[in-house]
Every structure is written in structure tokens, then in C-alpha cells.
Design an enzyme around this catalytic site. Structure first.
Site, mmCIF file in Angstrom:
data_model
loop_
_atom_site.group_PDB
_atom_site.id
_atom_site.type_symbol
_atom_site.label_atom_id
_atom_site.label_comp_id
_atom_site.label_asym_id
_atom_site.label_seq_id
_atom_site.Cartn_x
_atom_site.Cartn_y
_atom_site.Cartn_z
ATOM 1 N N CYS A 282 -17.921 -44.515 -84.839
ATOM 2 C CA CYS A 282 -18.397 -45.866 -85.106
ATOM 3 C C CYS A 282 -19.403 -46.246 -84.019
ATOM 4 O O CYS A 282 -19.117 -46.107 -82.829
ATOM 5 C CB CYS A 282 -17.194 -46.807 -85.102
ATOM 6 S SG CYS A 282 -17.553 -48.516 -84.756
ATOM 7 N N GLU A 283 -20.558 -46.697 -84.426
ATOM 8 C CA GLU A 283 -21.589 -47.036 -83.444
ATOM 9 C C GLU A 283 -21.253 -48.296 -82.649
ATOM 10 O O GLU A 283 -21.844 -48.539 -81.601
ATOM 11 C CB GLU A 283 -22.952 -47.181 -84.112
ATOM 12 C CG GLU A 283 -23.113 -48.367 -84.999
ATOM 13 C CD GLU A 283 -24.489 -48.440 -85.642
ATOM 14 O OE1 GLU A 283 -24.931 -49.551 -85.900
ATOM 15 O OE2 GLU A 283 -25.112 -47.376 -85.884
ATOM 16 N N HIS A 284 -20.312 -49.091 -83.110
ATOM 17 C CA HIS A 284 -19.975 -50.329 -82.404
ATOM 18 C C HIS A 284 -19.015 -50.113 -81.242
ATOM 19 O O HIS A 284 -19.095 -50.813 -80.235
ATOM 20 C CB HIS A 284 -19.355 -51.343 -83.376
ATOM 21 C CG HIS A 284 -20.302 -51.801 -84.425
ATOM 22 N ND1 HIS A 284 -19.906 -52.057 -85.712
ATOM 23 C CD2 HIS A 284 -21.637 -52.023 -84.396
ATOM 24 C CE1 HIS A 284 -20.949 -52.431 -86.428
ATOM 25 N NE2 HIS A 284 -22.008 -52.400 -85.654
ATOM 26 N N HIS A 285 -18.071 -49.150 -81.397
ATOM 27 C CA HIS A 285 -17.054 -48.950 -80.362
ATOM 28 C C HIS A 285 -16.992 -47.514 -79.851
ATOM 29 O O HIS A 285 -16.206 -47.218 -78.966
ATOM 30 C CB HIS A 285 -15.672 -49.327 -80.917
ATOM 31 C CG HIS A 285 -15.612 -50.723 -81.430
ATOM 32 N ND1 HIS A 285 -15.694 -51.019 -82.770
ATOM 33 C CD2 HIS A 285 -15.514 -51.901 -80.777
ATOM 34 C CE1 HIS A 285 -15.628 -52.324 -82.929
ATOM 35 N NE2 HIS A 285 -15.527 -52.893 -81.751
ATOM 36 N N GLN B 297 -20.015 -46.610 -91.688
ATOM 37 C CA GLN B 297 -19.626 -45.913 -92.916
ATOM 38 C C GLN B 297 -20.562 -46.259 -94.061
ATOM 39 O O GLN B 297 -20.920 -45.393 -94.862
ATOM 40 C CB GLN B 297 -18.178 -46.250 -93.280
ATOM 41 C CG GLN B 297 -17.694 -45.496 -94.498
ATOM 42 C CD GLN B 297 -16.233 -45.759 -94.787
ATOM 43 O OE1 GLN B 297 -15.440 -46.018 -93.886
ATOM 44 N NE2 GLN B 297 -15.865 -45.664 -96.053
ATOM 45 N N HIS C 209 -10.600 -46.185 -89.804
ATOM 46 C CA HIS C 209 -11.388 -46.441 -88.596
ATOM 47 C C HIS C 209 -10.462 -46.731 -87.416
ATOM 48 O O HIS C 209 -9.693 -47.690 -87.452
ATOM 49 C CB HIS C 209 -12.316 -47.632 -88.835
ATOM 50 C CG HIS C 209 -13.400 -47.337 -89.817
ATOM 51 N ND1 HIS C 209 -14.711 -47.200 -89.439
ATOM 52 C CD2 HIS C 209 -13.364 -47.117 -91.157
ATOM 53 C CE1 HIS C 209 -15.451 -46.931 -90.501
ATOM 54 N NE2 HIS C 209 -14.640 -46.867 -91.561
ATOM 55 N N CYS D 175 -11.162 -47.956 -84.635
ATOM 56 C CA CYS D 175 -11.430 -49.256 -84.015
ATOM 57 C C CYS D 175 -10.612 -50.357 -84.695
ATOM 58 O O CYS D 175 -10.343 -51.394 -84.101
ATOM 59 C CB CYS D 175 -12.917 -49.588 -84.020
ATOM 60 S SG CYS D 175 -13.702 -49.574 -85.634
#
Length: 174
Positions: free
Chosen positions: A64-67, A105, A133, A135
Site C-alpha cells: 500500500c502506497e499510503h502505509h 488496489q 490490506h 493497514c
């Protein structure tokens, strides 16, 4: 990062952790260094069929690019050929190229569909991803059984209800 967590980076079990972590991140994101055309190479074949080709349950993992936490699941890829098919393992390899990048995703689903469109120019493409996920599982909402499903349809699989129904019927058959 280790110091920030309150750890001693000189502790025996952690001395090589930064190097191991860097190598792991390079592996997890190796898709940035892989070329779609090199992966496909000469695995496209002429056919007369216009029947749906569906490969289900291709295991994927991504970050995941956020976490920078993993999401893990399965991708299902279908397409209706227009005179050309691709070696089945190439579909899994194409999915892997895009999964091995920092991702959302939703974007991953779209990128796989667009890649198949570019390579084969089929009558239609359908890509469905079901993933868990970390996260969402390990932090935040902490919902351990939550699954995220995304779908991207193009061509006749998007616009023709009979073709779309056939795709979903085969997808749900176990």
C-alpha cells in the site's frame, strides 16, 4: 527507524536489519524495473476463437502506497480474444509487474486491465482483485476478515451484458 522505535540498532539481532530491509524493499518493488514487452516477448499466438479466457486465483502481494504495508489477495483475469491469445503464465507475470510497485488496489486493477488491452487488443478485458490490506487488519480499523474487491472491465465485458454475465458466472464457479 529502529532508534525511533526505541530499539538499539547495535543489538545483535538488529545490526543487519537495515540492509535486510533495504533488500526486501527492492524485491517488493521490483516491478519498477520490469518491462511489459520483455515479459510478454513471443508468447502471443494467433487463434480463431472469440471465447472468454479466464485465469482465476492468481496470488498477488503488493505494498500500500499510503502505509508501506502489504496487501495480499487474488487477481482474476479474463479477456475475449480478437484473433490473438497470450500464454497463460504471462497473465500472472503481467499482474506481478504492477503488483510489485507501491500501489492502490484500485490502480493495480486498472493497470493490469490496460496492460492486457495494450498487448493483445482483445474484444474486452475483465480484472477482479480480492485482497486483504494489512493497514486495515493490523492498525486503524483492525478488521481481520475485511476483504476489498475491485473490478475493471473494458470493451464487450463492460458494455455487453451477456459477455459480462458469462465472465461473472465463470468467476463465481468453484
Amino acid at each position: 527507524m529502529l532508534r525511533y522505535l526505541g530499539e538499539d540498532p547495535t543489538r545483535q539481532g538488529l545490526v543487519k536489519t537495515p540492509e535486510r530491509y533495504a533488500k526486501a524493499m527492492l524485491f517488493f518493488t521490483k516491478g519498477y524495473n520490469e518491462d511489459l514487452q520483455d515479459t510478454v516477448n513471443d508468447a502471443i499466438f494467433a487463434v480463431d476463437s472469440r471465447e472468454l479466457v479466464l485465469v482465476k486465483d492468481i496470488e498477488i502481494s503488493s505494498l500500500c502506497e499510503h502505509h508501506l504495508m502489504p496487501f495480499i489477495g487474488k487477481v482474476h483475469i479474463g479477456y475475449i480474444p480478437d484473433g490473438r491469445v497470450i500464454g497463460l503464465s504471462k497473465l500472472a507475470r503481467m499482474a506481478e509487474i504492477f503488483a510489485r510497485r507501491l500501489q492502490l488496489q484500485e490502480r493495480l486493477t486498472h493497470e493490469i486491465a490496460c496492460a492486457i488491452e495494450r498487448v493483445l487488443v482483445p474484444l474486452g478485458v475483465g480484472v477482479v482483485i480480492e485482497a486483504s490490506h494489512m493497514c486495515m487488519v493490523m492498525r486503524g480499523a483492525q478488521k481481520y476478515t475485511a476483504m476489498t474487491t475491485t473490478c475493471c472491465m473494458t470493451g464487450v465485458l463492460e458494455h455487453d451484458s451477456k459477455a459480462k454475465d458469462n465472465f461473472h458466472s465463470l468467476l463465481n464457479r468453484r
